[in-house]
Write a protein that holds these residues in place. Structure first.
Motif, PDB file in Angstrom:
ATOM      1  N   THR A  83      25.640  -1.338  16.256  1.00  0.00           N
ATOM      2  CA  THR A  83      25.547  -1.064  14.824  1.00  0.00           C
ATOM      3  C   THR A  83      24.820  -2.201  14.115  1.00  0.00           C
ATOM      4  N   ARG A  84      25.154  -3.425  14.449  1.00  0.00           N
ATOM      5  CA  ARG A  84      24.483  -4.577  13.831  1.00  0.00           C
ATOM      6  C   ARG A  84      22.993  -4.605  14.171  1.00  0.00           C
ATOM      7  N   ALA A  85      22.662  -4.254  15.403  1.00  0.00           N
ATOM      8  CA  ALA A  85      21.249  -4.216  15.802  1.00  0.00           C
ATOM      9  C   ALA A  85      20.496  -3.139  15.023  1.00  0.00           C
ATOM     10  N   ARG A  86      21.129  -1.999  14.827  1.00  0.00           N
ATOM     11  CA  ARG A  86      20.487  -0.912  14.075  1.00  0.00           C
ATOM     12  C   ARG A  86      20.303  -1.304  12.608  1.00  0.00           C
ATOM     13  N   LEU A  87      21.246  -2.028  12.059  1.00  0.00           N
ATOM     14  CA  LEU A  87      21.097  -2.511  10.687  1.00  0.00           C
ATOM     15  C   LEU A  87      19.874  -3.417  10.565  1.00  0.00           C
ATOM     16  N   ALA A  88      19.683  -4.305  11.530  1.00  0.00           N
ATOM     17  CA  ALA A  88      18.512  -5.194  11.504  1.00  0.00           C
ATOM     18  C   ALA A  88      17.220  -4.387  11.571  1.00  0.00           C
ATOM     19  N   ASN A  89      17.199  -3.333  12.381  1.00  0.00           N
ATOM     20  CA  ASN A  89      16.004  -2.491  12.488  1.00  0.00           C
ATOM     21  C   ASN A  89      15.724  -1.749  11.188  1.00  0.00           C
ATOM     22  N   LEU A  90      16.765  -1.307  10.519  1.00  0.00           N
ATOM     23  CA  LEU A  90      16.584  -0.619   9.244  1.00  0.00           C
ATOM     24  C   LEU A  90      16.005  -1.552   8.190  1.00  0.00           C
ATOM     25  N   VAL A  91      16.470  -2.782   8.155  1.00  0.00           N
ATOM     26  CA  VAL A  91      15.923  -3.762   7.212  1.00  0.00           C
ATOM     27  C   VAL A  91      14.436  -3.972   7.480  1.00  0.00           C
ATOM     28  N   ALA A  92      14.066  -4.075   8.745  1.00  0.00           N
ATOM     29  CA  ALA A  92      12.658  -4.268   9.095  1.00  0.00           C
ATOM     30  C   ALA A  92      11.817  -3.069   8.655  1.00  0.00           C
ATOM     31  N   GLU A  93      12.345  -1.856   8.841  1.00  0.00           N
ATOM     32  CA  GLU A  93      11.603  -0.675   8.405  1.00  0.00           C
ATOM     33  C   GLU A  93      11.445  -0.650   6.887  1.00  0.00           C
ATOM     34  N   ALA A  94      12.494  -1.013   6.178  1.00  0.00           N
ATOM     35  CA  ALA A  94      12.426  -1.061   4.714  1.00  0.00           C
ATOM     36  C   ALA A  94      11.357  -2.049   4.264  1.00  0.00           C
ATOM     37  N   GLU A  95      11.314  -3.205   4.883  1.00  0.00           N
ATOM     38  CA  GLU A  95      10.312  -4.215   4.516  1.00  0.00           C
ATOM     39  C   GLU A  95       8.909  -3.696   4.774  1.00  0.00           C
ATOM     40  N   GLY A  96       8.720  -2.950   5.878  1.00  0.00           N
ATOM     41  CA  GLY A  96       7.410  -2.376   6.166  1.00  0.00           C
ATOM     42  C   GLY A  96       6.990  -1.345   5.137  1.00  0.00           C
ATOM     43  N   LEU A  97       7.903  -0.525   4.691  1.00  0.00           N
ATOM     44  CA  LEU A  97       7.588   0.481   3.678  1.00  0.00           C
ATOM     45  C   LEU A  97       7.171  -0.157   2.356  1.00  0.00           C
ATOM     46  N   LEU A  98       7.764  -1.291   2.043  1.00  0.00           N
ATOM     47  CA  LEU A  98       7.502  -1.954   0.762  1.00  0.00           C
ATOM     48  C   LEU A  98       6.266  -2.843   0.791  1.00  0.00           C
ATOM     49  N   ALA A  99       5.741  -3.130   1.967  1.00  0.00           N
ATOM     50  CA  ALA A  99       4.636  -4.081   2.100  1.00  0.00           C
ATOM     51  C   ALA A  99       3.439  -3.761   1.200  1.00  0.00           C
ATOM     52  N   PRO A 100       3.015  -2.484   1.058  1.00  0.00           N
ATOM     53  CA  PRO A 100       1.851  -2.202   0.202  1.00  0.00           C
ATOM     54  C   PRO A 100       2.042  -2.578  -1.268  1.00  0.00           C
ATOM     55  N   PHE A 101       3.273  -2.725  -1.716  1.00  0.00           N
ATOM     56  CA  PHE A 101       3.531  -3.084  -3.109  1.00  0.00           C
ATOM     57  C   PHE A 101       3.453  -4.593  -3.344  1.00  0.00           C
ATOM     58  N   GLY A 102       3.323  -5.362  -2.260  1.00  0.00           N
ATOM     59  CA  GLY A 102       3.186  -6.809  -2.386  1.00  0.00           C
ATOM     60  C   GLY A 102       4.458  -7.506  -2.827  1.00  0.00           C
ATOM     61  N   SER A 103       4.277  -8.659  -3.436  1.00  0.00           N
ATOM     62  CA  SER A 103       5.424  -9.498  -3.805  1.00  0.00           C
ATOM     63  C   SER A 103       6.306  -8.856  -4.872  1.00  0.00           C
ATOM     64  N   ALA A 104       5.748  -7.903  -5.622  1.00  0.00           N
ATOM     65  CA  ALA A 104       6.528  -7.235  -6.662  1.00  0.00           C
ATOM     66  C   ALA A 104       7.722  -6.474  -6.069  1.00  0.00           C
ATOM     67  N   ALA A 105       7.629  -6.119  -4.792  1.00  0.00           N
ATOM     68  CA  ALA A 105       8.699  -5.354  -4.151  1.00  0.00           C
ATOM     69  C   ALA A 105       9.709  -6.237  -3.438  1.00  0.00           C
ATOM     70  N   GLU A 106       9.574  -7.560  -3.534  1.00  0.00           N
ATOM     71  CA  GLU A 106      10.507  -8.443  -2.852  1.00  0.00           C
ATOM     72  C   GLU A 106      11.960  -8.208  -3.280  1.00  0.00           C
ATOM     73  N   PRO A 107      12.244  -7.937  -4.562  1.00  0.00           N
ATOM     74  CA  PRO A 107      13.635  -7.631  -4.931  1.00  0.00           C
ATOM     75  C   PRO A 107      14.218  -6.446  -4.158  1.00  0.00           C
ATOM     76  N   LEU A 108      13.380  -5.438  -3.867  1.00  0.00           N
ATOM     77  CA  LEU A 108      13.874  -4.288  -3.107  1.00  0.00           C
ATOM     78  C   LEU A 108      14.084  -4.652  -1.636  1.00  0.00           C
TER      79      LEU A 108
END
Length: 300
Positions: free
Chosen positions: A263-288
């Protein structure tokens, strides 16, 4: 820049103040009276506690698209009212039968079961009242989209349907796919809409909406994984409610399927996917991105 935990606390204060105003004794146009017992039960359910994560996500996404005003806060409060109704009904003896919520007696314990049912009913309708009002957005099309989105997220094909699946799972084992679907409906749909509502208010384009919608799905799943993990590992004092009840009632949980380490490993993978989705928005998406990490690593 404030970290997410600080902004979450600030959002909680703002939402608390607005909810107190919305749940004042003064009647609104079209209302006849506000019965004191019902109003007090609604205030008990909605004021004096809660992380206010869903409102915070709405505000953060709206800010990403340049929208930060009273209408966004009203939308966030509407979502919180819908969430509040679900908790009041979830706590009832016929559902999860909980005595504590946020360290205080649940509504049916502080009042009675009939009042708790009506409290949930009234909070649900208040959510749509808030969204439909012109003060939320001057564009009636946007208000209609918000109303439709919240209805779809919380009704038969969303939260309420997921709660039905959750009850059914007490008497019949669910596999991984069915458990994921149930959790996506029961918990994930409202969290996803909390994110998408910010994009609607911010008039985001189709591609941005797609990314935010998927981000919301990830946050919903991460929240449920973390919640199941806490139910399995945290103390009642830390959570302000009973723990290990899912296991005791034979409910389908993702931790039961995956185990704690997976479960902890899957949580880490989800965070990484979220960061990838937000990458095109640049630093403005860092709060998300920070919000995703906060949800995955939370301890209460």
């Amino acid at each position: 820049m404030q970290d997410f935990a600080d902004r979450l606390s600030e959002t909680a204060r703002d939402i608390e103040a607005l909810l107190a105003d919305l749940l004042a004794e003064t009647t609104q146009p079209g209302e006849i009276a506000r019965p004191a017992r019902l109003l007090n039960a609604m205030r008990h359910a909605m004021l004096g506690g809660g992380k206010r994560l869903r409102p915070a996500l709405t505000l953060e996404v709206a800010a990403l698209f340049g929208r930060a005003d009273a209408g966004v806060l009203r939308t966030a409060a509407a979502i919180e009212c819908l969430h509040g109704y679900s908790l009041v009904h979830d706590d009832l003896p016929a559902m999860d039968d909980d005595d504590l919520r946020r360290g205080r007696p649940t509504v049916h314990k502080a009042f009675d079961e009939a009042t708790a049912i009506l409290c949930g009913d009234a909070l649900q309708t208040l959510a749509f009242d808030i969204l439909a009002a012109p003060e939320t957005d001057g564009d009636a099309v946007i208000r209609a989209e918000l109303v439709l989105g919240l209805a779809r997220a919380s009704g038969l094909g969303g939260m309420a349907g997921g709660q039905m699946r959750d009850l059914e799972a007490e008497s019949s084992a669910l596999g991984e796919a069915a458990t994921l679907e149930m959790q996506a409906m029961k918990t994930g749909a409202l969290i996803r809409f909390s994110c998408e509502a910010g994009a609607i208010l911010g008039r985001a384009d189709a591609e941005a909406r797609r990314r935010i919608r998927r981000y919301g799905e990830i946050i919903g799943l991460a929240f449920q994984l973390a919640d199941d993990l806490l139910d399995a590992t945290a103390t009642p004092e830390a959570l302000g409610k009973a723990t290990a009840k899912d296991q005791a009632r034979g409910k389908a949980t993702l931790v039961a399927l995956y185990g704690i380490q997976e479960t902890r490993a899957r949580l880490a993978n989800l965070v990484a996917e979220a960061e990838g989705l937000l990458a095109p928005f640049g630093s403005a998406a860092e709060p998300l991105a920070e919000a995703a990490r906060f949800v995955a690593l939370r301890e209460s």
